[in-house]
Design a protein around this motif. Sequence first.
Motif, short mmCIF file in Angstrom:
data_model
loop_
_atom_site.label_atom_id
_atom_site.label_comp_id
_atom_site.label_asym_id
_atom_site.label_seq_id
_atom_site.Cartn_x
_atom_site.Cartn_y
_atom_site.Cartn_z
N SER A 122 35.71 41.55 44.52
CA SER A 122 35.53 42.79 45.28
C SER A 122 36.85 43.30 45.83
O SER A 122 37.81 42.56 46.03
CB SER A 122 34.52 42.60 46.40
N ASP A 123 36.83 44.60 46.05
CA ASP A 123 38.03 45.27 46.52
C ASP A 123 38.48 44.77 47.89
O ASP A 123 39.66 44.72 48.17
CB ASP A 123 37.78 46.78 46.60
N TYR A 124 37.49 44.40 48.74
CA TYR A 124 37.93 44.03 50.09
C TYR A 124 38.68 42.72 50.11
O TYR A 124 39.44 42.46 51.03
CB TYR A 124 36.76 44.04 51.09
N LEU A 125 38.50 41.88 49.10
CA LEU A 125 39.33 40.68 49.03
C LEU A 125 40.77 41.06 48.70
O LEU A 125 41.72 40.47 49.20
CB LEU A 125 38.81 39.71 47.96
N ARG A 126 40.89 42.08 47.85
CA ARG A 126 42.23 42.56 47.52
C ARG A 126 42.90 43.13 48.76
O ARG A 126 44.07 42.88 49.03
CB ARG A 126 42.12 43.63 46.42
N THR A 127 42.09 43.88 49.55
CA THR A 127 42.63 44.42 50.80
C THR A 127 43.10 43.28 51.69
O THR A 127 44.19 43.34 52.27
CB THR A 127 41.55 45.23 51.55
N ALA A 146 46.21 41.85 50.41
CA ALA A 146 47.33 42.79 50.56
C ALA A 146 47.85 42.79 51.98
O ALA A 146 48.99 43.15 52.22
CB ALA A 146 46.90 44.19 50.16
N MET A 153 49.38 48.13 51.42
CA MET A 153 48.83 48.99 50.38
C MET A 153 47.53 49.64 50.83
O MET A 153 46.70 49.01 51.49
CB MET A 153 48.61 48.16 49.11
N PHE A 201 44.19 51.31 49.24
CA PHE A 201 43.54 51.31 47.93
C PHE A 201 42.74 52.58 47.70
O PHE A 201 42.41 53.32 48.62
CB PHE A 201 42.67 50.07 47.78
N ASP A 252 39.60 53.23 46.61
CA ASP A 252 38.22 53.50 47.00
C ASP A 252 37.93 52.94 48.39
O ASP A 252 37.70 51.76 48.56
CB ASP A 252 37.26 52.86 45.98
N SER A 284 36.77 49.03 49.96
CA SER A 284 38.00 48.33 50.34
C SER A 284 37.89 47.59 51.67
O SER A 284 38.77 46.83 52.03
CB SER A 284 39.17 49.30 50.44
#
Lengths: 319, 347, 298
Positions: A202-207, A210, B108, B110, B112, B116
């Motif tokens: 999921s994107d929030y893990l990337r967030t 980051a 960063m 993101f 979406d 996110s």
Amino acid sequence: MLRYVLRRILWLIPVIICVSFIIYTLLSLAPGTIVDKMITDSTTQAELQEIMAKYDLDKPMVYRYAKYMWGLLQGDLGTSQITGSSVWQSFIARLPNTLWLALASLVIGVGLSLPLGILAAKYSSTIWDNLTTGFTLIGMSMPSFWLGLLLLRWFSLDFKIFPAGGNAGLKSFVLPAITSGLMLMAMVTRQTRSAMLEVLHSDYLRTARAKGVPEKSVIRVHALGNAWIPIITTIGNVLSRTLAGQAIVESVFSWPGIGRLTIEAVEQRDVTLACGCVILTSIIYVLLLLLVDIMYAVVDPRIRAQYQGTKKSKKAVMA
Amino acid sequence: MAEETTIDRVDDSEEFLLEVKNLTVHYVLETERVEAVNDISFSLKKGRTIGLVGETGAGKTTAALSILNLVPGPLGVIESGEIVLSGNNVLKLSPKQLEKIRGKDVSMIFQDPMTSLNPVMTVGDQIAESVKLHEKVNNAAAYRRAMEMLELVGIPGMRASEYPHQFSGGMKQRVVIAIALACNPKLLIADEPTTALDVTIQAQVLDMIGQLKEKFGTAIVMITHDLGVVAEICDEVAVMYAGKIVESGTLDDVFNHTTHPYTEGLFYSIPKINNKKASLVPIPGLMPDPTKLPKGCAFAPRCAYAFEECSADKLSLRKINQTHSVLCRAYDNPDFHLNLKEGHNNA
Amino acid sequence: MSGNDAATLSVSKRYKKQSALGEIWHRLKRNKGAVMGLVIFFIFVIIALYSSFFVDYNTQVTAIDPSNAYKPPSSEHFFGTDNMGRDLFYRVLYGTRYSLVIGLFSVGFALVVGIILGSIAGFYGGRTEDIIMRASDILASIPGLLLGMCIVTVLGTNLFNLVFAVGVHSIPEFIRVTRGSVLLVRNQEFVESATAIGYGSLKTLFTQVVPNGLSPIIVTYTCRIGSAIIEAASLSFLGFGVPVPTPEWGALISDGRNYLRMAPFLTYFPGIFIMIAVLAFNILGDGLRDALDPKLKR
């Protein structure tokens, strides 16, 4: 939230009525009665009449059920038709044994399955993952009574490490706990793995990564925090099944819990005791599912908001 | 080839906050290899803003993730190159060192905002988490900082205790920006920060990014396919196509002295409000399959100016002036120029 | 006129179904686990058929020969002999049919009842739905094993009753799954168009809605079989299964446990067979889930 919990607890009333009706009717319809074991060749017709009258067996089943229900509505589960002791007392006396066993299997199962499932998801498609998957598949496919017998044979008969049965101290606890814990562990590991796999991309893990969150916290806080719902569902389901299916493990290890109490009652056609046991087990079952629902709200703010909303949530009751 | 494509700057390279040198990133699949980023180089000075422009699939996001060394493994592989961020080669840092840089030196935003944010954590905690990681403050102070950050992006600080599902899309993006800026990073990478938002919200968010940039002197890598966004906040532009930077320079270089046919095509595809009669001229064809890139210019099949050698031979970057360079062999012919239509740069 | 339209609809549906089936088969074939599960399943079917024709129930499966008791596994008796001198290998092979029949039919019974009740609940909604779902909830709140015990006690120990006792417990799950997929499919356009060209609601329900919401039901069916086999074996183990000399696997283990000390192999072999059978259905179910809908969860 409170209203929801109250409604769910009120829901227990129709459950108790229907369950008691189903079980009572079934057992009353069953061929044979408790009297069968009391009569001998020398029993006279008059004595038989007397015994029948004592248990109201000379009256129609509806009468007996009505009498039973009347007691039940007053919170009286009746007395065992064989021993004469209170059903509630017998159940409560045995309950701790079953609960301890369930707790132990929960600790064994969840304590091992979470790390196993998380690692398998994190290193998916590696040997580690395949081993875990193989282990869970085998664990799920093994009948618990068979596993129990294997453990008995190896650790009790061959190596004499643990006693073969009964409840005598911590040592007698180990084999039954492992037996029922392994099943739980297999299912929860599997669910943890798939829930984590879903969350890991999921994107929030990337967030989180980051902003410099260490990988350990990414997994433990952010990923696991979002994987709880299916994991809790599985824990709840398996635990309630373990509790109900405990009869098997208890029977293998001669463990004096409520499962064996129920089996014995059914075998002896002790309708009151059997019925009381099934009703009480069902109540525990329903409460456990309620606990699972409450846990949802604890781990997920979106579900919490749903409960707090003014709108009556019909779906939640059905769940 | 490596030497040829490095942009030879006259400035002292010490001044650069970020230098990307010959970065190549591939996604290695079972049967094929996606060449997402092919040998790109660019650099950015403190406080400046560079726009990475290109179509979807041009490799912009991959390039951006490489700066954080966050290219999703095990498929994504940084094949070669160097990314120097305030003197550190990001690609050579240990995971521990990376964690220290991420969120502090570079952060960063993101694409979406809907996905996110962690749905089970309050937005305040998500902002404070970053602060706690990078600054020696206690929980209360970190949380206070989170509330301040929310105020800064135009959300009442009281709402720090709420969860992402209680916010609208535009608000979520503001929260994401608040997280990114919480530790006052030197470099902010914004990956299409406005694409998922409504037009009115887009303007607000862009405005805000512009203001914050001025207030804190943050350098920004703005990834977008929207030339309007570039015109609004960027100082420099790099146009990407099929994993390569095909044209780069200052805003003026690229917008007013366009040299690459692809850049020209991008401008033609934008409707012009003051010249409605001019019909849109879409670029014909599609981006090439990134698993089967041609040896030469990847744009050649769609290029109106292309000649035979274009797809055959390797290209080298050509400098138009000190800041402006282009990846196009048509300029081997000194008389070549694009037949730019009038008013293309009013976008 | 409407007949014509209906024909077009059904033709296009059949076409779609065939290609979808091919696609599913293709995806299933690539899943090693599923193929293995399928192979094991067919081997068990063959064993069940073979043992019906080539193993004589009266002389080889149930005939008692006390002089031959407790023989450990050998080339003569692959799995050894039990306390009555019966060859365990033949008994286990012969038992295959019971587990297969119980697994397939008990869950099949639950499937039929569940599909009917679940699709009615999902399709009609309102009070009908309320009543069905509440009844299903109540049924689900009785622990399955205990319910099975009571049912067998009433009906007596035989194969048919065991199938029923194990099946009843699975009904609520099928009601839930069916209702879920009906709700999902109900509002899609092809269902609306069927109603628009004059299909009655029942006809729409069983020609349009149920076939299109079938994937999760198939997956649930396959996954359920494994646990049904275990449940049936558990009931047999507790003595609520099939009557005595029937070589049902759970019953074999129940017999064997008394000789755990001197002849553990009596316990080992039937258990291994249960495990393999359950494993086969579980991995087949997993594979089907992946093949039918990669996004389908749980």
